[in-house]
Write an enzyme that holds these catalytic residues in place. Structure first.
Site, short mmCIF file in Angstrom:
data_model
loop_
_atom_site.label_atom_id
_atom_site.label_comp_id
_atom_site.label_asym_id
_atom_site.label_seq_id
_atom_site.Cartn_x
_atom_site.Cartn_y
_atom_site.Cartn_z
N CYS A 4 -25.40 -15.80 -11.29
CA CYS A 4 -24.15 -15.76 -10.46
C CYS A 4 -23.66 -17.26 -10.80
O CYS A 4 -24.55 -18.23 -10.88
CB CYS A 4 -24.39 -15.44 -9.03
SG CYS A 4 -25.06 -13.98 -8.36
N ARG A 38 -30.24 -14.67 -14.53
CA ARG A 38 -30.66 -15.90 -14.26
C ARG A 38 -32.29 -15.53 -14.57
O ARG A 38 -33.20 -16.47 -14.79
CB ARG A 38 -30.54 -16.29 -12.60
CG ARG A 38 -30.92 -17.71 -12.58
CD ARG A 38 -30.25 -18.87 -12.94
NE ARG A 38 -30.71 -19.88 -13.33
CZ ARG A 38 -30.25 -20.86 -13.85
NH1 ARG A 38 -28.91 -20.79 -14.31
NH2 ARG A 38 -30.89 -22.14 -14.03
N ASP A 43 -29.23 -16.60 -0.20
CA ASP A 43 -28.99 -15.16 -0.59
C ASP A 43 -28.37 -14.37 0.56
O ASP A 43 -27.88 -13.57 0.22
CB ASP A 43 -29.93 -14.83 -1.34
CG ASP A 43 -30.18 -15.47 -2.42
OD1 ASP A 43 -31.55 -15.27 -3.22
OD2 ASP A 43 -29.58 -16.33 -3.05
N LYS A 71 -36.07 -8.01 -6.35
CA LYS A 71 -35.41 -8.68 -7.64
C LYS A 71 -36.15 -9.67 -7.91
O LYS A 71 -36.52 -9.97 -9.10
CB LYS A 71 -34.00 -8.52 -7.55
CG LYS A 71 -33.25 -9.32 -8.69
CD LYS A 71 -31.77 -9.32 -8.52
CE LYS A 71 -31.33 -10.70 -7.90
NZ LYS A 71 -31.16 -12.02 -8.80
N ASN A 72 -36.03 -10.68 -6.77
CA ASN A 72 -36.38 -12.18 -7.30
C ASN A 72 -37.61 -12.47 -7.37
O ASN A 72 -38.29 -13.40 -7.71
CB ASN A 72 -35.63 -13.25 -6.62
CG ASN A 72 -34.44 -13.18 -6.67
OD1 ASN A 72 -33.72 -12.67 -7.64
ND2 ASN A 72 -33.26 -13.83 -5.79
N ARG A 115 -26.18 -25.05 -11.80
CA ARG A 115 -27.68 -24.72 -12.03
C ARG A 115 -28.19 -25.12 -13.15
O ARG A 115 -28.45 -24.60 -14.27
CB ARG A 115 -27.41 -23.03 -12.23
CG ARG A 115 -26.69 -22.26 -11.10
CD ARG A 115 -26.70 -20.73 -10.81
NE ARG A 115 -28.11 -20.34 -10.35
CZ ARG A 115 -28.18 -18.82 -10.02
NH1 ARG A 115 -27.29 -18.17 -10.46
NH2 ARG A 115 -29.41 -18.51 -9.80
N ARG A 121 -26.66 -5.55 -9.86
CA ARG A 121 -27.31 -6.40 -10.49
C ARG A 121 -28.68 -6.43 -9.68
O ARG A 121 -29.80 -6.62 -9.92
CB ARG A 121 -26.87 -7.75 -10.67
CG ARG A 121 -25.77 -7.83 -11.92
CD ARG A 121 -25.54 -9.01 -12.16
NE ARG A 121 -26.66 -10.15 -12.05
CZ ARG A 121 -26.50 -11.27 -11.73
NH1 ARG A 121 -25.43 -11.89 -11.21
NH2 ARG A 121 -27.68 -11.94 -11.77
#
Ligand code: EPZ
Length: 430
Positions: free
Chosen positions: A117, A93, A307, A22-23, A122, A399
């Site tokens: 999240c 994000r 994470d 995902k990231n 952030r 997500r």
């Protein structure tokens, strides 16, 4: 609200395949806005955040087409909108790197909202500092970020006070087509940064040092289309490794990159778990006893990943001994702890750390998922708890995980996705 309903006590065995990261895919999708021509992306995970971002890109004017499961075509002829509506970006994000990408392509960008999240403030001060260093005017107006540059961005030397992943990505994107050289000092070194840099190089960018603390970029005139396969998700990998330890059993995790979960491998071995790297894409976890207590401090890569902290905290809840877990990356990422305590875990908060006194068994009950990684941590706790655990808020997991409960079921977990048709006193309190 959908839930996961988990019946504890089943051992896990068999093979699980890891999806694309995902990231990694999020910044790469935004990078496609800078590319003249078609990009084909493979191994794109079928999870909510990437699909939401693809929708945002479509609304900006990109041509987006799914060619087959996991394979997408993205192209833009350059007439992209420069205002990114808040309606969708406030949920994710990963839209943050639209700042650098659209600014580089269009010369101006307005990002109306940033989500993700709720694990801390952030801020984006480091993103702003980097883009300003490259010659952009940047201002925050009522929660929106507005950036513009007259002419071309210009290369610069930038020091990041903290190796922020998002800020490193935004600077990398904007510097790729800036005039001259950019050096990023104290850059983030996560594998997802390397995957983004590899993608940009395939498009013609001149980048070196990615994966280290110092990244060097020689700006080029333009970027061209290419093919790229997204790296495996190291956090999904670690999640299934920890799940195999907590439920017990023998699980082979395939289509992974063991080198990207080194810190977890060492920690699981410290906990007495048998971890076997079968080859450069598979990891085997065999565990039939309670893990030993371990101490964890989350740090930027290659340190222990934040994470995986919620999942590890869940594992330490049933470990033999007392574990100390320190969260040094985000300021409030222990949202799953009160729910684990409701399952019988003995956890005390001490500032940015928690002290976890392992118990023999957790008790299944209804719990509320606080966020993406907290949701999966509570599911893992349900795998080894006595009785049934209902994790309310399955959408959090969706997500960042593709077919999460299906993959667990395929290796023996007793887990179903249930519609939330009644709430008890606890969930109404939330
Ligand atoms: C990325 O978030 C990931 N998200 C996060 O994954 C991950 O936890 C994080 O990197 C750290 O590895 C995506 O890639 C979409 P940061 P990001 O900027 O970029 C502070 C998940 O579960 N900071 O490295 O937002 C910040 O407050 C998610 O998949 C500033 O102070 O992370 C935090 O304390 C959660 N100023 C720390 O740096 C800034 O301008 C790390 O943030 C930027 C960040």
């Amino acid at each position: 609200m959908e839930s996961f309903v988990v019946k504890g006590g089943k051992k896990l065995s068999g093979k699980v395949q890891i999806s694309g990261a995902k990231n990694a895919v999020m910044p790469i999708i935004t990078a496609c806005a800078m590319v003249g021509g078609e990009v084909i992306l493979h191994n794109v995970p079928d999870s909510i955040d990437p699909l939401t971002l693809l929708d945002v890109m479509k609304k900006l004017g990109m041509k987006i087409k799914q060619l087959s499961p996991g394979t997408w075509s993205l192209s833009s002829n350059g007439d992209l909108k420069s205002v990114v509506e808040g309606a969708q970006t406030e949920k994710i994000r990963g839209s943050q790197t639209l700042l650098g990408a659209i600014l580089a392509r269009k010369g101006e960008v307005t990002l109306q909202a940033l989500g993700g999240c709720r694990i801390g403030a952030r801020p984006i001060d480091l993103h702003v500092k980097g883009l300003k260093a490259l010659g952009a005017e940047v201002e925050m107006v009522k929660g929106s970020v507005f950036a513009k540059v007259s002419g071309r961005l210009k290369g610069a030397n930038i020091f990041l006070d903290f190796p922020s992943v998002g800020a490193t990505e935004n600077i990398l994107l904007a510097a790729s087509t800036a005039e001259g050289q950019t050096i990023i000092e104290n850059a983030a070194a996560e594998p997802e940064i390397e995957d983004l840099a590899k993608f940009l190089r395939l498009c013609g960018a001149k980048i070196s040092g990615d994966g280290t603390k110092t990244i060097q970029i020689e700006g080029v005139e333009s970027l061209k289309g290419t093919h790229h396969s997204i790296i495996p998700d190291r956090i999904e990998t670690g999640t299934f490794m920890i799940g195999a330890v907590m439920a017990g059993g023998d699980v082979l995790i395939e289509q992974a990159l063991p080198s990207t979960v080194d810190s977890l491998i060492f920690k699981l071995q410290e906990a007495g778990v048998i971890v076997r790297i079968e080859n450069h894409t598979s990891i085997r976890i065999r565990n039939t006893s309670r893990p030993k207590a371990i101490n964890i401090k989350t740090l930027p890569y290659p340190g222990f990943p934040t994470d995986l902290q919620p999942q590890t905290t869940a594992m330490c809840s049933i470990a033999d001994g007392v574990s100390v877990i320190s969260e040094s990356v985000f300021e409030s990422r222990f949202g799953a702890v009160p729910e684990l305590v409701r399952m019988g875990a003995e956890i005390q908060a001490e500032g940015h750390s928690v002290i976890v006194k392992g118990v023999e068994k957790l008790q299944g009950t209804e719990v509320i998922a606080p966020d993406l990684r907290g949701a999966v941590a509570l599911v893992l706790a349900g795998l080894c708890a006595e009785g049934t655990t209902k994790v309310v808020g399955a959408h959090h997991a969706d997500r960042g995980y593709e077919k999460f409960e299906m993959k667990l079921k395929a290796i023996g977990a007793d887990i179903e996705r249930g519609a939330e048709n009644q709430t008890n006193q606890h969930s109404e309190e939330q």
